[in-house]
Every structure is written in structure tokens, then in C-alpha cells.
Write a protein that holds these residues in place. Structure first.
Motif: not given
Lengths: 418, 497
Positions: A109, A111, A135-136, A149-151, A153
Motif C-alpha cells: 500500500w 501513499e 498493489r494499491v 498499481a493494481d488499484i 485510489l
């Protein structure tokens, strides 16, 4: 030599005197000891605890909410609850992610960061990220990390949630006010956590004190709680303007109190030797990958010292993607001395390849008498997609003290392209 | 305008260099003091904040600005000064842009002293971009008009400084009453002119012009140097970026003017004498005048506003050129109309006899004006350039009237002038080109035609000589535009870092 002697004379006799280390010299495997040596000069000349004297590097007195000042706190010892907590060295991110076993890593994750661009040894970092199952990335822009990333946000900007912030350069606490609503489906990270906690079935009571509930009121309450715990300024104080951090000293060490075993400045430090494995005295040790210290074959193949400083046009890898910055910072350049360029048949503005065993980056050369022959320089922070990611060439090494990343232990060769 | 609203929030009081009492007043009351920019070379780091501030404030397309930064010695060559010039518009007291604009699209705002361009009146002729010594007005090809710094006139009216000044992080760029600003009127890299620019400079202090520490030679610090490295004696080649002349005119961009000026020379030359006039028919004259007029209109960014070009006859040679062109057209048409078969005789019976001569005079006044238009530029050797249309007109007049002394003198003058340009290295094109223009393009056909005065020369030879002369003139006029040295002080990059 004469100039060094002149400098020594001046520093020994002019009072008060200050050394401003500048950010960048901490990026070597011998930089801790180098810093200690310079600080010793300051101490030896009596420039501690007096107005206009001392040592300027970072002023972290405003970091009252975390223990950043003590880097050991970033690597907590295992707690007795049996939960596996592993801290991975920022400097060796890729390598250590891959080396983590029992269990191995499966999920990342990310950020408020851009490790694919900014951490050393990009190939290694990419390999580590691509070895994961999932992976986010929480991100505002389609950065190099977001592309893995897979997602993705959508992340809030700094204008969209209130917080109390500190700084690297001054001792003030400031209120960073929310001034915009997050657009569309963007939500602050704290609200993302809250919603994830709902989905994962983490009871609300367990979240209390760790993350605020969604909404500005909860954020405010959260901030108040932490400020109260400090006994420091209130939110109302901060709304008036920046407030100097509690416990701040206008002149560092003016009280003559030093947090060392002996209570004094320790030019010979057994504690430094014990904690970091360095010589008790501030010694000069060659950097691991330096122009004098590297193996002869490495030096022959890669004779140039590669520096990757920051630039006023970015904060690391942020902002150069904006049109307003790109206006006057359109593309990366490599600063190279005209002698080094001439030896390689490189004319000003020509495209060159900067490379070593770890990787390469293509860039336009800028002839510059202001850089030392034998050194080349290119600012860090350009994205891979912008054509200028320097960390393909760097290696993940920690500095001798403080778990920093030794980006500048980096030898390369430069050649014309085409 | 949100940019303006944000700017107001961070307002900086007007006249940060002005003493109280001489500061400007707003809200309808007259601003008495003349304002100006001040640039301190010792403080400017070339960071670009001023250029970005301008783009934000005026909501310009990203990548464009009305303020430009030039870096001198970006390679930090030792012994040479390293500094930056940040320039926008200097709102000169005797503004060449305003003086030379044919369309009266510029005016001076009495309240702020700003020289302002009205984009609704600009015809996109780009003459102001030639006239300005500081390259402030820039042609926007998309909009078809010119634009430039407005002195943030809209901000000054609210008691604020220009946006660029407000954003300068080092205080290098300031603003205030020109009388109160200390410093020099000019500095190296800033063209001197008679325009009286409203700007002052703090020049580089002596110690800042070169580093105090001598540059280190690699061997002095006992580092390994790659074998065979020769110390670079001079890296002036590394100065690219700082002095790249921005090419404002190309043969392609000025192509329509080649056609216009040559047609003008041809028509004026033919109309100069009765023999020459006899060679022109009324329809031919009208057609060629229409072609010339169309060609010159093609040069404009806003062609439908072409009528405005005649408005500034009192000051602009470009307006006078348009006026004389129009006058020549009318007088020439009236002079030739009686020769046109379909024309009714009674219509032209009352035409005065001095009409043809006045047409001829108007034609040469036109050619004189055309040549004067180019005096705002600094063409190498323009003072007596062989492609001057007045000279070409004289040659055409002499040829069409059968006056060998006249056209022979003109041809000789052209040859001498051209030779002079070649000798000075100012002529466009290589030696082969020069030889071709001079030989087959001028001297050879002239010799053939002159010989035809004494001996019998076949008609074909005469015709081809005339054709070669014409070709030579076209080539030379093209060369004229290639050699045009329109001043362009700035670079398009904002920061050569």
C-alpha cells in the motif's frame, strides 16, 4: 592548500561562526562521520549555544508529534505480542522487500510517496513491486509508482484536509487549514482507512485514537487531542498564526544540556561506536563507492561521480508535471564539466547516456565550468515517464549513521548517444 | 478573474521604491509620476517566478509569458560575468511600437503611463515587433495579433504592483516612480536606444562578476584525469542558449512582401515615363495593383482589418506606404483609363493633363516610403542595399523609356552595392550564388542590352536579357529579406539552467 589554511584561520578566529552543511552531503556512506567532524569544528571553536553561532542542517524542533529525531525509533524492536513487524530500510527498499521471508511480502500500500522514482536502485524496486500479488497506490497523479498499481485510489491534495504541520527549516507549528472540498470521489487517507476498517471488520473501539472518523469535526477533535497531550498550543492559537514549538530553544543548546551519556559534547563517542559501528572519533573514511575507494576496475569503467541533488523546481518528484513549472523546467539536463565533455566528444545540448552496472538514464548535457571535473550532476525527481529517472543508476546503501540513503555513492560513465 | 482575485489577497502596495507623496493615486485621480521597473543583477537568480507570475496573472497559455529571462554565460565560464536579465515591456517614453504602428492600435494610458495594445485594433502586421529594440511585443500566430506586457495596468489601478514584481523571491525585480529608482539606464546585454525605456538596472558589483576562487584544474586536486584530456581553451561554444537570436523574419514569412515590393517597383517604374506607360494597359495595371495589394494583405494576421493600415500617416512610414500605394492606384488608374478601348471618351475628357505626372510622382513616393519602412531594422548594409525598390524603380523606368544612361547608372549602382555586401560578408548565399546574381543576373544582361544600343542584337537575346534582369531582381529582393536583421534581444526559453 593555501585556501584551506585561510579558511581554517578564519573559522578559528572569527566569532561567532556558523557552518551551514547544506542538504546533500548526508547522502554518502561516510556522511555521518563527516557531519561529526564538522560539528566537532563548531564545538572546538566554542560556537555552540551562542547567538549567531553553530551548525545549520535541519531544525527538527517542530517535529513534536513523532520521534523522527531519533532514527532508532523507526526500527522498533519486536513487541512481546508476537505480531510480526518488520521495518524495511528506505535505502534498501527493493532489496529488502525481495529478501523478506517467513512470511514473504504479498501486498503493498503506497501513499504520499513515489518509491519507484525516488528510492535507490529503481530496477530492484520495480522487481520487488512486481513480485507482489497486489498493489494499491493512493496518488494524485499517474506517477511511476502509480503505474505499478493494481488499484489507484485518488488522493486528496494538501488543501483538502486540516492538519497540524511541522517543517525541516524552522521551529514553528502551523495549522494547515482545509480550504477545498475533495473533488468527486476523492477522500482523505484517514477516511479511506475508516472505510477499509469497516470492510475488514475492525471494531470502532479499536480505531479510536488511531484514526479520526470521517468528517471535519472528527479531524478537529483528533488534532485537539494530540495538541492537548503535548500541553502545547491550542487550535485557536494556531488559527491566529504559526506557534513556536513547545520546548523550543531559540539558540540550540543555550542551556548547556546535551543528551549524551556524559551530559557533555562528546568528541569521542562510545555511544556512536556502539549504535552505529563507526569509529568513536569523527574519522575520515572513504565512501564505499567513491572515485578513490571503489575497486580499480569499477573506477576505470565508471570514472565519474554522479550527484543527484534536489532542485527549487520540485519537492523531490512533485510539481514538475505541472504546466506552470514545466514552463521553465521543460526537461532534465546533466551538468558536466567542459573538460569531461570534450574527452567524450560531447557538445553542449547533446543527448548522452549516463550509466553503470545498475542501469542508465538518457539526458541532454549542459556544459558547466561550475561543476568539478570528474563529477556530473542531474537533479533527482524526474519521472521515468519524463525521461529522467536518476535512480536507475543508484544503489541501495545506508549511510554510516541514521539509516539514510547514500544516493551519492554512485559512479557512472557518460557517453554520447547517436 | 480568479487569478486577479487571488492576487488581490496578497496585495503589495504600489511603489515600493516611491517616497510617500509621489506615490501614484488611483480611482480617477491622475497618476503623476512615471513608473518603471528596476532589476538588480546581483539579486536575480533567473528562477523564472516572474515569468510564471505573468502567465498566471494574465491567464496566458502555459509556455507563454510576456516576461522573458535571458541567462548570460550559463556555462559559468571563468572570467566572464554570469547573470540574468528579466525583461518584459519597458513602456518607453518614446515608444517605437506606438510610433510605428500603422493601425493606431497602441495608446498610452495616462493613469499608469503604460503603453497598451488594443488586440481588437491590431492588424497583425508585426511592424511593432520589428521596431521594438527589446523584443517585447510578440506575434501570436493563433490569434493573428501581437501581444505584450501591459504593465499590469489593471493591478496598478488598484494600487498593486505588477504581478511579476510581487512574485520575485529575492527582490531583484522592483517597481516604482522612475525618478526614485536608483541604477543605470542600461547594462550589458540590454540594447541602448533612443526610446527612453522606463527601467533601471543595478549592475553587477565588481566582485560578483567573476568567482573569487580560481577554477580548479583536475591535476591540482590529485584526482585521476582521463588520459589525453586537453584543457578546453575556450568554451564559448558552450554559450548556446544565451544569445540565440530569435528568428523573427524568414523568407517564407516575408514572401508576400517580396511580391508586393517588386510589383510596386515594376508599376512605379513603368508609370514614370510616357513610353513606359504605353507598355501598361489599364486592365494590366489594375490586375497588377490588385495582386500587389493582395500580396501585402497576405502578410497580415488579421486581413479583414487591413483598412486600418493607413491610419498613422502622421508617424508611420508603413501607413504612408499604404497611403501612397492607394494614391498611386487611383492616379495611375485614372491616367490609364482613357487608353482603355471600352472606356467612353466623354468620361475622361475632363481629366487634367497633370494626372500622369502626378501618378508617376505618387509611384516614386510609394517606393521611397517602402524603403523607409525598413529603416527600423538593422539590416547589414541596408544603408545602400542593391535591392532598394527606389533603385529598382529607376532601373525599370530607364529600361521602359529606353534611357540607357538612366538604367545603366542604376544597374551599376546595384552592382557596386551588391559587390560591397559580398565583400563585407553580409550577402546571403554562397559565393556561387553571389556570382550567379551578379553575373547572369545583372552584369551580363545589362551588357547585352547596352550593346544593343550600338549593334544589332537579336530580339530573343533582348527578351532573355530582360528576363534575366527580372530574375536577378527577384533573387536580390529575396536576399534583402534574408539579410534583414530585425532586433530580437530575448530568448524564448525562460531559464537556461
Amino acid at each position: 592548500m593555501a585556501q584551506i589554511q585561510e579558511l581554517a584561520e578564519l573559522f578559528a578566529t572569527v566569532r561567532p561562526a556558523v557552518i551551514n552543511a547544506g542538504f546533500g552531503m548526508q547522502r554518502y556512506t561516510n556522511s555521518g562521520q563527516a557531519m561529526r567532524a564538522m560539528i566537532s569544528l563548531v564545538a572546538l571553536t566554542g560556537n555552540v549555544g551562542k547567538p549567531g553561532a553553530g551548525w545549520i542542517f535541519a531544525d527538527l524542533q517542530s517535529h513534536v508529534f513523532d520521534a523522527v529525531r531519533d532514527p532508532i525509533a523507526s526500527f522498533p524492536p519486536e513487541r512481546p505480542d508476537g505480531v510480526a513487524r518488520v521495518s524495511i530500510s528506505t535505502a534498501r527498499l527493493g532489496e529488502e522487500m525481495l529478501a523478506t521471508q517467513d512470511p514473504g511480502l504479498r501486498f503493498a500500500w503506497v501513499e504520499r510517496g513515489n518509491p519507484v522514482t525516488q528510492n535507490p536502485d529503481t530496477h530492484k524496486v520495480l522487481e520487488a513491486f512486481r513480485a507482489l500479488d497486489f498493489r494499491v497506490v493512493v496518488e494524485q497523479f499517474h506517477t511511476d509508482t502509480a503505474r505499478e498499481a493494481d488499484i489507484i485510489l485518488p488522493a486528496k491534495t494538501m488543501f483538502e484536509q486540516s492538519d497540524v504541520i511541522n517543517a525541516y527549516w524552522h521551529p514553528y507549528l502551523q495549522l494547515k487549514q482545509k480550504v477545498l472540498e475533495p473533488p468527486g470521489e476523492v477522500m482523505p487517507e484517514s477516511e479511506i482507512y475508516w472505510m477499509l476498517a469497516d470492510r475488514l471488520g475492525i471494531p470502532v473501539e479499536a480505531r479510536a485514537g488511531v484514526m479520526p472518523e470521517p468528517g471535519d469535526a472528527a479531524v478537529e477533535a483528533f488534532l485537539r487531542r494530540h495538541l492537548d497531550a503535548l500541553g502545547g498550543p491550542t487550535l485557536e492559537d494556531l488559527r491566529e498564526g504559526p506557534v513556536i514549538a513547545p520546548g523550543h530553544q531559540e539558540i540550540a543548546f543555550s542551556d548547556g544540556v546535551f543528551a549524551t551519556p556524559s551530559g557533555r559534547i562528546e568528541l569521542v563517542s562510545e555511544e556512536a561506536a556502539r549504535r552505529w559501528g563507526v569509529s568513536p572519533l569523527p574519522s575520515y573514511d572513504e565512501p564505499e563507492e567513491g572515485r578513490r575507494s571503489a575497486r580499480a576496475d569499477v573506477r576505470a569503467a565508471y570514472p565519474l561521480h554522479f550527484m543527484t541533488p534536489n532542485t527549487k523546481n520540485r519537492i523531490h518528484s512533485q510539481f514538475n508535471n505541472l504546466e506552470s513549472i514545466r514552463m521553465f523546467s521543460p526537461a532534465p539536463t546533466l551538468q558536466i564539466h567542459p573538460d569531461d565533455a570534450a574527452a567524450r566528444g560531447i557538445a553542449n545540448g547533446e543527448n548522452v547516456r549516463v550509466f553503470n552496472d545498475r542501469g542508465h538514464v538518457g539526458v541532454a548535457a549542459n556544459l558547466d565550468h561550475g561543476i568539478r571535473p570528474g563529477c556530473v550532476s542531474m537533479t533527482n525527481g524526474w519521472w521515468i515517464t519524463e525521461g529522467g529517472s536518476v535512480n536507475f543508476c543508484s544503489l541501495g546503501r545506508e549511510t554510516d549513521m541514521g539509516h539514510g540513503a547514500a544516493f551519492h555513492d554512485n559512479l557512472v560513465q557518460v557517453e554520447r548517444v547517436g | 478573474m480568479t487569478a486577479g482575485a487571488v492576487a488581490r489577497g496578497g496585495a503589495v502596495a504600489l511603489g515600493n521604491a516611491a517616497a510617500p507623496g509621489s506615490a501614484a493615486e488611483v480611482d480617477g485621480r491622475t497618476i503623476g509620476a512615471r513608473k518603471g521597473f528596476r532589476l538588480d543583477l546581483n539579486l536575480c537568480t533567473g528562477c523564472g517566478a516572474c515569468a510564471v507570475a505573468c502567465a498566471v496573472e494574465n491567464q496566458l497559455d502555459w509556455g507563454t509569458s510576456w516576461r522573458f529571462i535571458e541567462t548570460f554565460n550559463p556555462a559559468h565560464e571563468p572570467g566572464l560575468p554570469h547573470y540574468h536579465l528579466s525583461l518584459a515591456c519597458n513602456h518607453c517614453a518614446d515608444a517605437p511600437c506606438m510610433n510605428h504602428c500603422p493601425a493606431l492600435a497602441y495608446h498610452r494610458d495616462d493613469l499608469t503611463g503604460a503603453v497598451l495594445l488594443n488586440p481588437d485594433q491590431c492588424i497583425g502586421c508585426k511592424y511593432c515587433t520589428w521596431a521594438c529594440p527589446y523584443d517585447a511585443p510578440r506575434f501570436d500566430a493563433k490569434a493573428g495579433v501581437v501581444s505584450k506586457c501591459t504593465f499590469c495596468h489593471h493591478r496598478q489601478l488598484e494600487g498593486l504592483t505588477p504581478a511579476c514584481v510581487g512574485q520575485c523571491p529575492t527582490g531583484a525585480l522592483t517597481f516604482g516612480d522612475l525618478d526614485a529608482l536608483t541604477g543605470d539606464a542600461s547594462v550589458a546585454g540590454f540594447p541602448e536606444s533612443a526610446a527612453e525605456p522606463s527601467i533601471r538596472f543595478a549592475p553587477l558589483r565588481g566582485g560578483a562578476s567573476a568567482p573569487a576562487v580560481a577554477p580548479q584544474v583536475a591535476s591540482e586536486v590529485a584526482l585521476e584525469v582521463a588520459p589525453g584530456v586537453a584543457r578546453v581553451a575556450s568554451s564559448r561554444a558552450a554559450h548556446s542558449g544565451a544569445h540565440l537570436a530569435r528568428v523573427k523574419t524568414t523568407l517564407a514569412s516575408e514572401g508576400p512582401l517580396v511580391a508586393f515590393t517588386l510589383l510596386a517597383a515594376l508599376l512605379a517604374g513603368l508609370m514614370a515615363t510616357p513610353t513606359g506607360r504605353a507598355l501598361l494597359t489599364f486592365p494590366a495595371f489594375l490586375t497588377l495593383m490588385a495582386a500587389a495589394g493582395t500580396a501585402s494583405t497576405l502578410h497580415l494576421g488579421r486581413k479583414t482589418r487591413a483598412w486600418r493600415a493607413v491610419l498613422n500617416v502622421s508617424r508611420s512610414w508603413l501607413s504612408r506606404e499604404v497611403a501612397f500605394f492607394s494614391l498611386f492606384g487611383v492616379l495611375g488608374a485614372l491616367s490609364l483609363a482613357p487608353t482603355w478601348a471600352p472606356a467612353p471618351a466623354w468620361l475622361f475628357a475632363a481629366l487634367p493633363g497633370w494626372l500622369p505626372s502626378s501618378a508617376a510622382a505618387a509611384g516614386f513616393a510609394l517606393l521611397f516610403a517602402v524603403d523607409r519602412v525598413y529603416t527600423v531594422t538593422h539590416t547589414r548594409g541596408l544603408a545602400f542595399h542593391s535591392a532598394r525598390v527606389l533603385l529598382t524603380g529607376v532601373m525599370v523606368a530607364g529600361l521602359s523609356a529606353g534611357l540607357p544612361w538612366l538604367w545603366g547608372a542604376a544597374a551599376a549602382a546595384k552592382a557596386v552595392s551588391y559587390g560591397g555586401r559580398v565583400a563585407r560578408g553580409a550577402a546571403a548565399g554562397s559565393g556561387v550564388w553571389a556570382g550567379a546574381r551578379l553575373g547572369p543576373g545583372l552584369v551580363l544582361p545589362a551588357a547585352v542590352l547596352l550593346a544593343g544600343q550600338a549593334i544589332a542584337v537579336p530580339a530573343a537575346a533582348r527578351a532573355s536579357s530582360l528576363a534575366l534582369l527580372a530574375l536577378g531582381e527577384i533573387v536580390d529582393r529575396c536576399a534583402f529579406y534574408l539579410e534583414l536583421d530585425v532586433p530580437s534581444g530575448g530568448v524564448t526559453k525562460y531559464n537556461a539552467s
